[in-house]
Each structure stands twice: as C-alpha cells, then as structure tokens.
Scaffold this motif. Structure first.
Motif, mmCIF file in Angstrom:
data_model
loop_
_atom_site.group_PDB
_atom_site.id
_atom_site.type_symbol
_atom_site.label_atom_id
_atom_site.label_comp_id
_atom_site.label_asym_id
_atom_site.label_seq_id
_atom_site.Cartn_x
_atom_site.Cartn_y
_atom_site.Cartn_z
ATOM 1 N N ASN A 152 -12.959 -5.592 4.738
ATOM 2 C CA ASN A 152 -13.084 -6.890 4.052
ATOM 3 C C ASN A 152 -11.753 -7.646 4.047
ATOM 4 N N ASP A 153 -11.078 -7.656 5.199
ATOM 5 C CA ASP A 153 -9.807 -8.369 5.399
ATOM 6 C C ASP A 153 -8.662 -7.878 4.512
ATOM 7 N N LYS A 154 -8.760 -6.643 4.022
ATOM 8 C CA LYS A 154 -7.690 -6.060 3.220
ATOM 9 C C LYS A 154 -7.262 -4.745 3.869
ATOM 10 N N ILE A 155 -5.955 -4.513 3.958
ATOM 11 C CA ILE A 155 -5.447 -3.270 4.532
ATOM 12 C C ILE A 155 -5.653 -2.158 3.508
ATOM 13 N N ILE A 156 -6.459 -1.154 3.910
ATOM 14 C CA ILE A 156 -6.789 -0.054 2.995
ATOM 15 C C ILE A 156 -6.379 1.313 3.563
ATOM 16 N N ALA A 157 -5.945 1.334 4.822
ATOM 17 C CA ALA A 157 -5.512 2.577 5.463
ATOM 18 C C ALA A 157 -4.438 2.226 6.492
ATOM 19 N N TYR A 158 -3.538 3.178 6.716
ATOM 20 C CA TYR A 158 -2.397 2.860 7.569
ATOM 21 C C TYR A 158 -1.720 4.150 8.037
ATOM 22 N N THR A 159 -1.178 4.108 9.249
ATOM 23 C CA THR A 159 -0.197 5.093 9.716
ATOM 24 C C THR A 159 0.800 4.344 10.593
ATOM 25 N N ARG A 160 1.912 5.001 10.839
ATOM 26 C CA ARG A 160 2.808 4.489 11.882
ATOM 27 C C ARG A 160 3.017 5.623 12.868
ATOM 28 N N ILE A 161 3.046 5.263 14.145
ATOM 29 C CA ILE A 161 3.181 6.271 15.198
ATOM 30 C C ILE A 161 4.441 5.995 16.014
ATOM 31 N N PHE A 162 5.015 7.087 16.540
ATOM 32 C CA PHE A 162 6.262 7.006 17.281
ATOM 33 C C PHE A 162 6.144 7.726 18.614
ATOM 34 N N LYS A 163 6.787 7.172 19.616
ATOM 35 C CA LYS A 163 6.889 7.871 20.894
ATOM 36 C C LYS A 163 7.926 8.987 20.751
ATOM 37 N N PRO A 164 7.903 9.970 21.653
ATOM 38 C CA PRO A 164 8.887 11.060 21.573
ATOM 39 C C PRO A 164 10.313 10.504 21.531
ATOM 40 N N GLY A 165 11.119 11.097 20.644
ATOM 41 C CA GLY A 165 12.515 10.717 20.542
ATOM 42 C C GLY A 165 12.810 9.631 19.514
ATOM 43 N N ASP A 166 11.795 8.899 19.049
ATOM 44 C CA ASP A 166 12.040 7.840 18.070
ATOM 45 C C ASP A 166 12.015 8.339 16.631
ATOM 46 N N TYR A 167 11.447 9.506 16.387
ATOM 47 C CA TYR A 167 11.448 10.097 15.049
ATOM 48 C C TYR A 167 11.757 11.583 15.167
ATOM 49 N N PHE A 168 10.870 12.287 15.863
ATOM 50 C CA PHE A 168 11.101 13.687 16.236
ATOM 51 C C PHE A 168 11.250 13.742 17.752
ATOM 52 N N LYS A 169 11.579 14.921 18.264
ATOM 53 C CA LYS A 169 11.629 15.120 19.714
ATOM 54 C C LYS A 169 10.250 14.826 20.313
ATOM 55 N N LEU A 175 0.831 -1.202 0.000
ATOM 56 C CA LEU A 175 0.000 0.000 0.000
ATOM 57 C C LEU A 175 0.867 1.255 0.000
ATOM 58 N N ARG A 176 1.882 1.283 0.838
ATOM 59 C CA ARG A 176 2.768 2.453 0.878
ATOM 60 C C ARG A 176 3.448 2.654 -0.466
ATOM 61 N N SER A 177 3.920 1.584 -1.081
ATOM 62 C CA SER A 177 4.570 1.682 -2.390
ATOM 63 C C SER A 177 3.590 2.129 -3.467
ATOM 64 N N GLU A 178 2.391 1.570 -3.435
ATOM 65 C CA GLU A 178 1.355 1.917 -4.423
ATOM 66 C C GLU A 178 1.061 3.409 -4.427
ATOM 67 N N VAL A 179 0.987 4.000 -3.240
ATOM 68 C CA VAL A 179 0.629 5.419 -3.144
ATOM 69 C C VAL A 179 1.858 6.324 -3.215
ATOM 70 N N PHE A 180 2.839 6.084 -2.356
ATOM 71 C CA PHE A 180 3.952 7.024 -2.241
ATOM 72 C C PHE A 180 4.958 6.927 -3.389
ATOM 73 N N VAL A 181 5.128 5.757 -3.976
ATOM 74 C CA VAL A 181 6.103 5.592 -5.056
ATOM 75 C C VAL A 181 5.422 5.678 -6.420
ATOM 76 N N VAL A 182 4.385 4.855 -6.636
ATOM 77 C CA VAL A 182 3.766 4.779 -7.961
ATOM 78 C C VAL A 182 2.821 5.955 -8.204
ATOM 79 N N GLU A 183 1.794 6.120 -7.353
ATOM 80 C CA GLU A 183 0.799 7.183 -7.574
ATOM 81 C C GLU A 183 1.439 8.567 -7.546
ATOM 82 N N GLN A 184 2.340 8.797 -6.582
ATOM 83 C CA GLN A 184 2.957 10.119 -6.460
ATOM 84 C C GLN A 184 4.236 10.240 -7.294
ATOM 85 N N ASN A 185 4.562 9.187 -8.019
ATOM 86 C CA ASN A 185 5.713 9.194 -8.915
ATOM 87 C C ASN A 185 6.964 9.718 -8.205
#
Length: 147
Positions: A54-71, A23-33
């Motif tokens: 319907n047992d298919k992943i259609i939406a997604y995010t990843r979340i981080f605690k403070p310090g793991d990505y930004f402060k 899904l990430r590749s489909e949107v961020f790489v292919v759709e957004q070129n």
C-alpha cells in the motif's frame, strides 16, 4: 501483497530513504532498545531491497557484493515492520535478497551477522552458523554462511 524492488543508493528518492531509515530506527533502536550507529556510510555501497505494501515500506534489506562488507557477498539490516511480521514477509524479502545477490553479483556464497534469536529463521534459508556467538551492540549475534 508485498511488492519488492531493488535500487542503488543514488536511485532512492528522498521519501524512500526517509522511510527506510525510519523503519530501521523503529525496529533496531526503539523496539530492540539498542542505541547504535545505524547510519554507517555503507548504504552508499549497498543495493537496497525494498518491500512495499500500500505504497509504504514495510520490509527491507541491504545487500553487498563481495568485499564491500564481508569477504563474501552479504545481506544486512533485515527488517520487517512489527505489525506486518505475521504475514511471512521476512521470508519473502530474504528469498528475494538471496536471488538478487545471485543475479546482480553472480554469487551464491552469502555471509550474514545474525541476531542469535533469529538463528532458526536464517537456517530455514539454508544459512549455517560459523564460529562462536559474539556481542554486537550488546545483542548476541552469530556469523552465518549460505554456501
């Protein structure tokens, strides 16, 4: 209707991981070129917010605690399959992700690196722009924070 779950990297099944990366590749790489390094070794630190229909992943995010990505705590890789966007699942998964940061990390301040064209979408979730526009992978981005 969408069903949302949160999992650690170690709890993801191989099929879930494959669907998320597809899904990430489909949107961020292919759709957004946009050629960029999606697999960045940050998935192992993140909690994965997975929206299924319907047992298919259609939406997604990843979340981080403070310090793991930004402060601050953060949300990234916000994505909804193109044919599912008309149902408002982006808003549903963002609301869920914000609540998950509060419940898992006991944090209210959240920072994101947002694609500029989605500024109003994130403002509708009470994020405000901080700083100037910048390019990330040749796409205009802005830093936004929810206090």
């Amino acid at each position: 209707m969408i069903e949302i779950n949160t999992k650690k990297f170690s709890e993801l099944t191989l099929n879930e991981l494959y669907e998320i990366l597809q899904l990430r590749s489909e949107v961020f790489v292919v759709e957004q070129n946009c050629v960029y390094q999606d697999i960045d070794f940050k998935d192992q630190k993140a909690l994965h917010v997975i929206g299924q229909k319907n047992d298919k992943i259609i939406a997604y995010t990843r979340i981080f605690k403070p310090g793991d990505y930004f402060k601050e705590a953060s949300i990234g890789r916000v994505v909804v399959a193109k044919n599912e966007r008309k149902f408002g699942y982006g808003h549903i998964i963002m609301d869920y992700s914000i609540k998950a940061i509060n419940s898992f990390f006991n944090e209210n301040i959240i920072k994101i690196s947002a694609q500029k064209y989605l500024k109003e979408f994130y403002e509708s979730h009470n994020f405000i722009q901080v700083g100037k526009e910048y390019l990330e992978d040749d796409i205009p981005h802005i830093a936004m924070v929810k206090f």
